[in-house]
Design an enzyme around this catalytic site. Sequence first.
Site, mmCIF file in Angstrom:
data_model
loop_
_atom_site.group_PDB
_atom_site.id
_atom_site.type_symbol
_atom_site.label_atom_id
_atom_site.label_comp_id
_atom_site.label_asym_id
_atom_site.label_seq_id
_atom_site.Cartn_x
_atom_site.Cartn_y
_atom_site.Cartn_z
ATOM 1 N N SER A 36 57.563 32.232 58.566
ATOM 2 C CA SER A 36 57.287 32.880 57.289
ATOM 3 C C SER A 36 58.590 33.428 56.702
ATOM 4 O O SER A 36 59.520 32.666 56.461
ATOM 5 C CB SER A 36 56.231 33.973 57.477
ATOM 6 O OG SER A 36 55.707 34.394 56.242
ATOM 7 N N HIS B 256 48.631 29.691 58.260
ATOM 8 C CA HIS B 256 49.826 30.493 58.471
ATOM 9 C C HIS B 256 49.745 31.177 59.842
ATOM 10 O O HIS B 256 48.664 31.491 60.325
ATOM 11 C CB HIS B 256 49.899 31.556 57.369
ATOM 12 C CG HIS B 256 51.260 32.093 57.091
ATOM 13 N ND1 HIS B 256 52.239 31.364 56.456
ATOM 14 C CD2 HIS B 256 51.812 33.314 57.337
ATOM 15 C CE1 HIS B 256 53.326 32.104 56.320
ATOM 16 N NE2 HIS B 256 53.094 33.290 56.857
ATOM 17 N N ASP C 293 47.893 26.274 54.932
ATOM 18 C CA ASP C 293 48.576 27.564 54.810
ATOM 19 C C ASP C 293 48.312 28.157 53.426
ATOM 20 O O ASP C 293 48.668 27.564 52.406
ATOM 21 C CB ASP C 293 50.079 27.374 55.027
ATOM 22 C CG ASP C 293 50.809 28.675 55.286
ATOM 23 O OD1 ASP C 293 50.517 29.667 54.583
ATOM 24 O OD2 ASP C 293 51.668 28.708 56.177
#
Length: 427
Positions: free
Chosen positions: A254, A384, A351
């Site tokens: 991330s 994610h 995601d």
Amino acid sequence: MERILSAQAIPWIFLAVSLVGATFTLSALLRARKLFVFIVPYFFGAWLTGELALHHLAWQVVASIVFMALGALQSWPGLLGLAITLASWVGLLALHRRGMGAVASFERSLRDGLGEAYQDVEPLPEQAPLHQWVRPFRLRQAGVERIADLAYADGGERNLLDVIRSRVPSEGRPILLQIHGGAWVISRKEHQGQPLMNELALRGWLCVAPNYRLSPQATFPEHLIDVKRALAWIREHAAAYGGDPRFVAVTGGSAGGHLASLVALTANDPEYQPGFEEVDTSVSACVPFYGVYDLLDRHGFRGFQSPVPFFERVLMKCSPEEQRERWERASPTSRVHADAPPFLVIHGTHDCLAFVEDAREFVRALRDVSRKPVVYAELPGAQHAFDIFHSPRSRHAVNATARFLEYVRSGSQARLDSESPPQERQA
């Protein structure tokens, strides 16, 4: 009367519980990314269900048995609840199969990006140890030690790092720099990358996980400068912990994927090395997980959920119109160049926090110019943060990353051996 009311209520309660379970299952099966204020609860439901499908199946089975024992199937709401539950179980099994199938995506990506030679690197056993299935959040690893809270700069708690290594003494360990994510505003060095670092430590690597200054107090590029200071610490001190500072790979997820990519693409850039410009901050490989690569969102992939206002307010403290060049320099997609190190870019199709289209564009731009391998693994159905705890998909990601890094290291070691004096090679 209470017993009659209770007996009448049981089928309805079972139906409600069945709908809750099915909602979790659907959230992981479907790709719903533009939900505005509902994106965070959707993410948590989809993430935990998709990675822990068998755990969700287990609680739904137990709940169904209890409700059926209480008479839930005596009326139509209970029968409807059972039908919904059975459909949910089918979906959960499909989710588990999709997670297990990540191995095929990784194998195909590694073969396409590296050729058949990558298969010479010994993989992990495909079946995870039982304790990882039963206790996915238990991240401590026998045989691995963590040396915590070493200062790499003068910024207090946010300038501390941990060293993770095998308890078996050795020298010359290759090094992994793990950068945590958290939208540049939260999280710590202990919270992410544990499955990967533990596995690499057992394979003889030295892993380093730093904190760094966070926004809104910090303004970019202070986050990147801190990470490069941690890299400078590695160059100077890693040998004392058994590391070989000649081979350093960088990874992160991330926001950590964003910073890891910039570390790899801005080697020795004095703008990001104030006071330590002479230190070599190049790295030998980069593995960003579900990173953010274009702060400008120039292709409009996020639509009305564009992160630009957040970046402007919290991270950059200026608008793209005011300082366009600064935003470009903060975007890995704009920093690609021919001398970039080998990359393994990993991203999930589902995601909802960092869109996969951003990763595809970054990989395309990097492949257009880089002379080194650019491997791209796109994982069907992955959400994610899928690698934070133990799961089938997480294990395959750890395995693929380890094989990629060992492949790159084998080439780097051969080059170092060829450059060393003959007497040194014989020694």
